[in-house]
Write an enzyme that holds these catalytic residues in place. Structure first.
Site, PDB file in Angstrom:
ATOM      1  N   LYS A 282      46.244  87.678 108.514  1.00 25.13           N
ATOM      2  CA  LYS A 282      45.182  88.310 107.726  1.00 25.13           C
ATOM      3  C   LYS A 282      44.429  89.331 108.562  1.00 25.13           C
ATOM      4  CE  LYS A 282      43.959  84.286 104.860  1.00 25.13           C
ATOM      5  NZ  LYS A 282      44.248  84.867 103.540  1.00 25.13           N
ATOM      6  N   ASP A 352      51.254  83.864 104.487  1.00 19.97           N
ATOM      7  CA  ASP A 352      49.856  83.674 104.077  1.00 19.97           C
ATOM      8  C   ASP A 352      49.761  82.999 102.703  1.00 19.97           C
ATOM      9  OD1 ASP A 352      47.145  83.750 104.271  1.00 19.97           O
ATOM     10  OD2 ASP A 352      46.939  85.893 103.807  1.00 19.97           O
ATOM     11  N   GLU A 354      50.483  80.097 101.841  1.00 16.63           N
ATOM     12  CA  GLU A 354      50.857  78.784 102.379  1.00 16.63           C
ATOM     13  C   GLU A 354      50.306  77.622 101.567  1.00 16.63           C
ATOM     14  OE1 GLU A 354      48.180  80.330 103.217  1.00 16.63           O
ATOM     15  OE2 GLU A 354      46.801  78.647 103.049  1.00 16.63           O
ATOM     16  N   ARG A 356      50.361  77.046  98.419  1.00 18.54           N
ATOM     17  CA  ARG A 356      51.344  76.572  97.437  1.00 18.54           C
ATOM     18  C   ARG A 356      52.453  75.770  98.117  1.00 18.54           C
ATOM     19  NH1 ARG A 356      52.297  82.622  95.435  1.00 18.54           N
ATOM     20  NH2 ARG A 356      50.114  82.721  96.080  1.00 18.54           N
TER      21      ARG A 356
HETATM   22  N1  BES Z   1      43.522  80.911 101.376  1.00 18.80           N
HETATM   23  C1  BES Z   1      44.058  82.090 100.819  1.00 18.80           C
HETATM   24  C2  BES Z   1      43.383  82.495  99.511  1.00 18.80           C
HETATM   25  C3  BES Z   1      41.978  83.024  99.607  1.00 18.80           C
HETATM   26  C4  BES Z   1      41.753  84.364  99.847  1.00 18.80           C
HETATM   27  C5  BES Z   1      40.910  82.192  99.402  1.00 18.80           C
HETATM   28  C6  BES Z   1      40.466  84.849  99.894  1.00 18.80           C
HETATM   29  C7  BES Z   1      39.627  82.679  99.425  1.00 18.80           C
HETATM   30  C8  BES Z   1      39.402  84.005  99.677  1.00 18.80           C
HETATM   31  C9  BES Z   1      45.541  81.923 100.511  1.00 18.80           C
HETATM   32  O1  BES Z   1      46.222  81.096 101.382  1.00 18.80           O
HETATM   33  C10 BES Z   1      46.148  83.293 100.610  1.00 18.80           C
HETATM   34  O2  BES Z   1      46.072  83.875 101.649  1.00 18.80           O
HETATM   35  N2  BES Z   1      46.726  83.769  99.515  1.00 18.80           N
HETATM   36  C11 BES Z   1      47.289  85.073  99.466  1.00 18.80           C
HETATM   37  C12 BES Z   1      48.541  85.011  98.647  1.00 18.80           C
HETATM   38  C13 BES Z   1      49.356  86.284  98.667  1.00 18.80           C
HETATM   39  C14 BES Z   1      49.933  86.492 100.042  1.00 18.80           C
HETATM   40  C15 BES Z   1      50.440  86.181  97.632  1.00 18.80           C
HETATM   41  C16 BES Z   1      46.281  86.047  98.818  1.00 18.80           C
HETATM   42  O3  BES Z   1      45.620  85.643  97.863  1.00 18.80           O
HETATM   43  O4  BES Z   1      46.144  87.144  99.318  1.00 18.80           O
HETATM   44 ZN    ZN Z   2      45.066  79.568 102.278  1.00 17.37          ZN
HETATM   45 ZN    ZN Z   3      46.866  82.098 103.134  1.00 18.23          ZN
END
Ligand code: BES
Ligand code: ZN
Ligand code: ZN
Length: 504
Positions: A282, A352, A354, A356
């Site tokens: 990230k 990222d 992860e 799921r």
């Molecule tokens: N933990 C994050 C989701 C998240 C993002 C929660 C911002 C709270 C605030 C999750 O693991 C994630 O990174 N999801 C990605 C998925 C994408 C790569 C398909 C996302 O939402 O960007």
């Molecule tokens: Zn996450």
């Molecule tokens: Zn993530």
């Protein structure tokens, strides 16, 4: 688990430090509505109204210092908003508003005029519960890592609230207060787990917190270590954990409040104690917020503890897969494939995504126990923030009857949920190239729905299931509700889940 406020109910006191009186706006009219007040109080209020300094609006307060009235030294009026819309949220907001003012005025002991709380609500026990929850939830703060002030005056003062009624309070009101204390104590516990930084809230610590919180209750807690997780073919949880120096855990909390029945409900929560994204790392801006990526798990743990402490006559099981998502030398690489517990293969195009992965195995495991319904809760997608912002939790289910139950439970708990789409298009988007599934969609659209569609592939078709995405509501970045302190985990859906477990 300690409060800095004690709340009690009793017959009205005839003297004391501060009397708190709630008032609403009479519907359609400009005038302020209250229950029958003493002559002095009524005169004070009507003067304030004609001076246009108090109207009964939400978040409004008016303090009279050293103004002896009805045997009290000071009087505080607090607005609840329109009479017809005084609900649990308005009462909690009223509690937060009163506390802000009382603390600023350095008042530690106060009496609430009980009859003024029940405006617009037929059932006064419900109003007492909502209001008391508001008090307990508003005093929460996460300060355990701050050095203790040496100056005694700066120390947190214990607050004492009494809700006073004309007659001795009924058994129903006393019970309502007890319920409020258990529920908000557990919600505050969920918040503390969420607010703890990643180095103070590893998967091992999270599991130990679940064990500790279950002590003295009927909860049975089982914790699997890394070897057991692997042996149980939790390919997703094992793969995410590969990149971290911290070992993963799988936490199982069982509560049998109806031992003669086989029927049980399952809750599954994402317990990702820190998510840097893994190799698909990230951006560093706001990455510290990813300590909150275990809020779904924390809220499931807290729900379980609350249900046990309330002694509900139902059977409920909580499952929390827990790990960090890091970039260690063994971390999963984009394109790697894992085999989930149900045998489905998944190519991981983005490490990222992860949440799921760790939920996939947990959902399969929960399904094997044939519960009457499965609810999962996760800070799953950034996309839900774009869709719903910070106020509403997104709910995904194809089961309309279940959605009705969820809406009913959320209404009773005064939490906001919004039904989101989930259909075959979204499933189509998650098909893999060289594996059964891919963990990200081929296009960037409807990211929360495609994530839900992925999860669906791991739930037994015959089991009613709903997924709650709390990425926008799991912690407070916007101070939407005054009883969720600024910048803290919210413990959202704990109250809804307690209601929901009783509806299935
Ligand atoms: N933990 C994050 C989701 C998240 C993002 C929660 C911002 C709270 C605030 C999750 O693991 C994630 O990174 N999801 C990605 C998925 C994408 C790569 C398909 C996302 O939402 O960007
Ligand atoms: Zn996450
Ligand atoms: Zn993530």
């Amino acid at each position: 688990m300690s409060h800095t406020i004690t709340v009690s109910v009793s017959k009205r006191a005839t003297q004391g430090s501060t009397l708190v009186v709630f008032a609403s706006k009479a519907s359609g009219k400009k005038s302020v509505a209250t229950p029958k007040l003493s002559k002095d109080l009524a005169a004070l209020l009507s003067q304030a109204e004609s001076d246009e300094i108090f109207s009964g609006s939400k978040k409004e307060s008016l303090f009279f210092r050293a103004h002896p009235t009805d045997g009290f030294d000071h009087v505080l009026f607090v607005g609840l908003g329109e009479s017809k819309s005084v609900n649990g949220d308005a009462l909690k907001t009223g509690a937060a508003t009163a506390l802000t003012k009382l603390r600023a005025e350095k008042i530690t002991h106060f009496e609430v005029l009980g009859s003024s709380l029940t405006l617009g609500q037929k059932d006064s026990a419900e109003a007492v519960q909502a209001f008391a929850e508001g008090l307990y939830l508003s005093v929460y703060e996460y300060s355990e890592l701050k050095s203790k002030p040496k100056d005694d005056k700066k120390k947190n003062k214990e607050l004492h609230a009494t809700i006073g009624f004309d007659q001795a309070p009924s058994a129903a009101i006393k019970k309502a207060l007890e319920r409020a204390e258990i529920i908000s104590e557990c919600q505050n516990f969920a918040r503390r787990l969420g607010d703890s930084p990643g180095n103070y809230m590893t998967p091992t610590i999270l599991a130990n917190e679940a064990i500790k919180a279950a002590k003295g209750t009927k909860l049975k807690v089982t914790v699997w270590d890394k070897a057991r997780i692997k042996k149980e073919r939790f390919g997703g949880l094992s793969m995410v954990a590969q990149g971290s120096a911290q070992d993963p855990r799988f936490i199982i909390m069982e509560y049998k409040g109806a031992p003669s029945s086989k029927k049980h409900v399952a809750f599954v929560g994402k317990g990702l104690t820190f998510d840097c994204g893994g190799i698909s790392i990230k951006p560093s801006s706001s990455m510290e917020e990813m300590k909150y990526d275990m809020c779904g798990g924390a809220n499931v743990i807290a729900t379980m503890v609350a249900i046990a402490k309330l002694g509900l006559k139902i059977n409920v099981t909580g499952y929390v897969p827990s790990t960090e998502n890091m970039t260690g030398p063994a971390a999963a690489k984009p394109g790697d494939v894992y085999i989930a517990r149900n045998g489905k293969s998944v190519e991981v195009f983005n490490t990222d995504a992860e949440g799921r992965l760790i939920l996939s195995d947990a959902l399969v495991y929960a399904s094997e126990k044939k519960p009457a319904a499965i609810f999962d809760i996760a800070t799953l997608t950034g996309a839900i923030l774009m869709a719903l912002g910070n106020h509403y939790t997104g709910v995904f289910t194809r089961d309309q009857k279940l959605m009705k139950d969820i809406q009913g439970a959320a209404d009773a708990a005064c939490e906001l949920v919004w039904g989101m789409p989930l259909d075959d298009f979204h499933v189509e988007d998650m098909k893999g190239t060289h594996a059964d599934l891919c963990n990200i969609s081929g296009n960037r659209l409807a990211g929360s729905s495609t994530a839900a569609a992925f999860l669906e592939q791991f739930v037994d078709e015959d089991i009613p299931w709903a997924h709650f995405d709390i990425a926008g509501t799991g912690w407070n970045t916007n101070n939407r509700f005054p009883y969720h302190p600024k910048k803290c985990a919210t413990g959202i859906m704990v109250r809804t889940f307690i209601e929901l477990a009783q509806k299935i």
